[in-house]
Design a protein around this motif. Structure first.
Motif, PDB file in Angstrom:
ATOM      1  N   THR A  99     -33.184  10.645 -31.748  1.00 11.69           N
ATOM      2  CA  THR A  99     -33.963   9.406 -31.723  1.00 11.69           C
ATOM      3  C   THR A  99     -34.441   9.011 -33.122  1.00 11.69           C
ATOM      4  OG1 THR A  99     -35.863  10.754 -31.172  1.00 11.69           O
ATOM      5  CG2 THR A  99     -34.818   9.633 -29.358  1.00 11.69           C
ATOM      6  N   TYR A 100     -34.710   7.751 -33.278  1.00 12.47           N
ATOM      7  CA  TYR A 100     -35.259   7.258 -34.550  1.00 12.47           C
ATOM      8  C   TYR A 100     -36.575   6.545 -34.254  1.00 12.47           C
ATOM      9  CZ  TYR A 100     -33.746   2.546 -33.198  1.00 12.47           C
ATOM     10  OH  TYR A 100     -33.584   1.354 -32.540  1.00 12.47           O
ATOM     11  N   ALA A 135     -38.666   3.385 -34.335  1.00 12.46           N
ATOM     12  CA  ALA A 135     -38.513   1.936 -34.499  1.00 12.46           C
ATOM     13  C   ALA A 135     -39.796   1.334 -35.062  1.00 12.46           C
ATOM     14  CB  ALA A 135     -38.190   1.309 -33.157  1.00 12.46           C
ATOM     15  N   TYR A 136     -39.653   0.240 -35.778  1.00 10.00           N
ATOM     16  CA  TYR A 136     -40.830  -0.428 -36.337  1.00 10.00           C
ATOM     17  C   TYR A 136     -41.533  -1.213 -35.227  1.00 10.00           C
ATOM     18  CZ  TYR A 136     -43.718  -3.659 -38.952  1.00 10.00           C
ATOM     19  OH  TYR A 136     -44.791  -4.384 -39.399  1.00 10.00           O
ATOM     20  N   ASP A 137     -42.719  -0.750 -34.884  1.00  6.75           N
ATOM     21  CA  ASP A 137     -43.489  -1.409 -33.834  1.00  6.75           C
ATOM     22  C   ASP A 137     -44.900  -1.644 -34.359  1.00  6.75           C
ATOM     23  OD1 ASP A 137     -44.791  -2.246 -31.602  1.00  6.75           O
ATOM     24  OD2 ASP A 137     -43.918  -0.744 -30.258  1.00  6.75           O
ATOM     25  N   PRO A 138     -45.267  -2.900 -34.681  1.00  8.46           N
ATOM     26  CA  PRO A 138     -46.578  -3.168 -35.286  1.00  8.46           C
ATOM     27  C   PRO A 138     -47.733  -2.659 -34.437  1.00  8.46           C
ATOM     28  CG  PRO A 138     -45.291  -5.191 -35.078  1.00  8.46           C
ATOM     29  CD  PRO A 138     -44.480  -4.125 -34.474  1.00  8.46           C
ATOM     30  N   ASN A 140     -28.574  10.780 -27.360  1.00  3.81           N
ATOM     31  CA  ASN A 140     -29.594   9.742 -27.291  1.00  3.81           C
ATOM     32  C   ASN A 140     -29.937   9.305 -28.710  1.00  3.81           C
ATOM     33  OD1 ASN A 140     -31.760   8.098 -26.775  1.00  3.81           O
ATOM     34  ND2 ASN A 140     -33.149   9.755 -26.275  1.00  3.81           N
ATOM     35  N   LYS A 141     -29.366   8.166 -29.119  1.00  3.99           N
ATOM     36  CA  LYS A 141     -29.614   7.672 -30.473  1.00  3.99           C
ATOM     37  C   LYS A 141     -30.544   6.452 -30.452  1.00  3.99           C
ATOM     38  CE  LYS A 141     -25.088   7.785 -31.492  1.00  3.99           C
ATOM     39  NZ  LYS A 141     -23.873   7.613 -32.272  1.00  3.99           N
ATOM     40  N   SER A 142     -31.313   6.362 -29.383  1.00  2.00           N
ATOM     41  CA  SER A 142     -32.248   5.245 -29.254  1.00  2.00           C
ATOM     42  C   SER A 142     -33.586   5.613 -29.893  1.00  2.00           C
ATOM     43  CB  SER A 142     -32.460   4.930 -27.777  1.00  2.00           C
ATOM     44  OG  SER A 142     -33.257   5.936 -27.186  1.00  2.00           O
ATOM     45  N   HIS A 143     -34.578   4.745 -29.743  1.00  2.00           N
ATOM     46  CA  HIS A 143     -35.899   5.038 -30.316  1.00  2.00           C
ATOM     47  C   HIS A 143     -36.844   5.661 -29.289  1.00  2.00           C
ATOM     48  CE1 HIS A 143     -36.418   1.159 -28.402  1.00  2.00           C
ATOM     49  NE2 HIS A 143     -37.706   1.375 -28.394  1.00  2.00           N
ATOM     50  N   GLU A 144     -36.335   5.906 -28.083  1.00  2.00           N
ATOM     51  CA  GLU A 144     -37.189   6.474 -27.028  1.00  2.00           C
ATOM     52  C   GLU A 144     -36.559   7.741 -26.481  1.00  2.00           C
ATOM     53  OE1 GLU A 144     -38.008   3.720 -23.871  1.00  2.00           O
ATOM     54  OE2 GLU A 144     -38.208   2.116 -25.333  1.00  2.00           O
ATOM     55  N   MET A 183     -34.575  -2.490 -31.585  1.00  2.00           N
ATOM     56  CA  MET A 183     -35.852  -3.123 -31.256  1.00  2.00           C
ATOM     57  C   MET A 183     -36.250  -4.097 -32.352  1.00  2.00           C
ATOM     58  SD  MET A 183     -39.438  -1.465 -30.138  1.00  2.00           S
ATOM     59  CE  MET A 183     -40.350  -1.601 -31.629  1.00  2.00           C
ATOM     60  N   ALA A 233     -39.483  -6.467 -33.332  1.00  2.00           N
ATOM     61  CA  ALA A 233     -40.877  -6.727 -32.962  1.00  2.00           C
ATOM     62  C   ALA A 233     -41.536  -7.623 -33.980  1.00  2.00           C
ATOM     63  CB  ALA A 233     -41.625  -5.408 -32.869  1.00  2.00           C
ATOM     64  N   LYS A 262     -45.554  -9.192 -34.384  1.00  2.00           N
ATOM     65  CA  LYS A 262     -46.914  -9.261 -33.853  1.00  2.00           C
ATOM     66  C   LYS A 262     -46.981  -8.620 -32.480  1.00  2.00           C
ATOM     67  CE  LYS A 262     -48.580 -12.935 -36.760  1.00  2.00           C
ATOM     68  NZ  LYS A 262     -48.982 -14.320 -36.889  1.00  2.00           N
ATOM     69  N   LYS A 283     -41.973  -8.243 -28.567  1.00  3.34           N
ATOM     70  CA  LYS A 283     -40.816  -7.450 -28.986  1.00  3.34           C
ATOM     71  C   LYS A 283     -39.644  -7.603 -28.020  1.00  3.34           C
ATOM     72  CE  LYS A 283     -42.980  -3.193 -27.371  1.00  3.34           C
ATOM     73  NZ  LYS A 283     -43.502  -1.906 -27.779  1.00  3.34           N
TER      74      LYS A 283
END
Lengths: 101, 192
Positions: free
Chosen positions: A55-56, A58-61, B79-83, B153, B155, B157, B160
Motif C-alpha cells: 500500500t501507499y 495517498a494525499y488526503d487533506p 494490494n497496491k492501493s492506499h487502503e 485518490m 482529494a 478540501k 475526494k
C-alpha cells in the motif's frame, strides 16, 4: 526392393519430423528447474492465496489535518506531564528556564 | 421535592441516549460510512469476476484441448492501493463458484496445503496402513489465479474521488500464457 526402401526412408523421415515437432522442450529445461527448485518451500506457500500489502499513502487533506491535531494534542500532553513532574518550573521569575530550580 | 422529577427524567433520557444500538441487516445491504473500501465493494467485485471467469472461452478451450476440467490454484493478490483490502473476501467467492459449477477443479494452496501435507506426514506414523494416504498423488494445477488491486485518490478540501481497479488473471502454469483477465472498476465520490 527399391520401392520398399523408398517407403522406409519416407517413414523414417516423417517419424523424425514428428518427434522434432512434439519434443519442443528447451534442452536446458533441467537447468531452469534447478534454478527455481530451492524456492518451492514454505516461503512460496506463504504467498499462495494471500494478499500482499504494497500500500501507499495517498494525499488526503482531512487525514493530514487529523494527524496534525493528534500531534498537537500529544505535544500538549507531554508538556503537561513535564510541568507536573517539575512543579518548580512555574516558580521561575525568568519565564521558561529549564535549569532554574 | 419538586426538582427531583425533571432530574430523574433527564437522567433517564441521558441513559437511553447513550445506549448502544445494534441492528442486524441483510448481508447484501449497501451501507457506506467512511467512503473507504467496504463489504459492498468486495461483493460487487466478486459477482463481476465470477460472471467473467465462468463465461469466457478459456474454459471451453481447455476442455476441448485436454478433454478434462481445468485445475486451478489461487496465487497471490498484490494490494497496491492506499487502503488495506483483503482479497480473500472475493477470491473465496471465485473458488466457491469453481466448485459449485463443477466445471473447474480447485487445488489447495498456501498455508492450508502445508497443513494438509503435515497431516499426511503425521498419518505415515499414526494411521493404519489401509487408511494412510500416499505421497506424490496430489493433483497438479493447470492454471494459477493471480491479481492486483490498484487505487487512485484525488482529494481537494473536503471532497475526494477514489478509484479502485481490481485485476485478476489466469495463467497457464506450463506455457506461461495468460488465458483470462477480468477486472472490476469502482469509483466513489466522497464529500466530508
Amino acid at each position: 526392393m527399391k520401392k520398399y526402401l523408398l517407403t522406409m526412408v519416407f517413414a523414417l523421415g516423417f517419424c523424425a519430423f514428428a518427434l522434432a515437432q512434439s519434443n519442443d522442450q528447451n534442452p536446458r529445461a533441467r537447468e531452469a528447474y534447478q534454478a527455481y527448485e530451492w524456492q518451492a518451500d514454505s516461503l512460496h506457500a506463504a504467498t499462495m492465496g494471500a494478499t500482499i500489502d504494497k500500500t501507499y499513502e495517498a494525499y488526503d487533506p482531512i487525514l493530514i489535518k487529523q494527524e496534525r491535531r493528534e500531534e498537537r494534542r500529544e505535544f500538549r500532553r507531554q508538556l503537561r506531564l513535564e510541568r507536573a513532574r517539575r512543579p518548580v518550573f512555574w516558580g521561575s521569575p525568568y519565564g521558561y528556564n529549564p535549569y532554574w530550580w | 421535592m419538586k426538582p427531583v422529577l425533571p432530574l430523574l427524567l433527564f437522567a433517564l433520557l441521558l441513559g437511553f441516549s447513550c445506549n448502544r444500538q445494534v441492528q442486524r441487516i441483510e448481508t447484501d445491504t449497501t451501507v457506506d460510512l467512511s467512503g473507504r473500501w467496504n463489504d459492498t465493494d468486495a461483493r460487487l467485485t466478486a459477482a463481476e469476476l465470477v460472471t467473467e471467469i465462468m463465461g469466457r472461452p478459456w474454459l471451453e478451450r481447455h476442455v476441448s484441448k485436454t478433454g478434462g476440467e481445468p485445475v486451478v490454484i489461487v496465487g497471490m493478490v498484490e494490494n497496491k492501493s492506499h487502503e488495506h483490502i483483503e482479497a480473500e473476501v472475493f477470491t473465496k467467492e471465485l473458488e466457491k463458484a469453481f466448485i459449485q459449477s463443477g466445471r473447474v477443479r480447485l487445488v489447495q494452496g498456501g498455508e492450508k496445503r502445508e497443513q494438509i501435507r503435515r497431516e499426511r506426514a503425521d498419518q505415515q506414523n499414526n494411521a493404519s496402513r489401509s487408511t494412510m494416504k500416499e505421497w506424490g498423488l496430489e493433483v497438479g494445477a493447470d492454471y494459477m489465479l493471480q491479481g492486483s488491486i490498484n487505487s487512485i485518490m484525488d482529494a481537494y478540501k473536503r471532497k475526494k474521488v477514489i478509484y479502485y481497479q481490481i485485476d485478476m488473471m489466469l495463467t497457464d502454469i506450463e506455457t506461461n500464457e495468460v488465458v483470462w483477465i477480468g477486472d472490476k472498476k469502482i469509483k466513489k465520490f466522497v464529500k466530508n
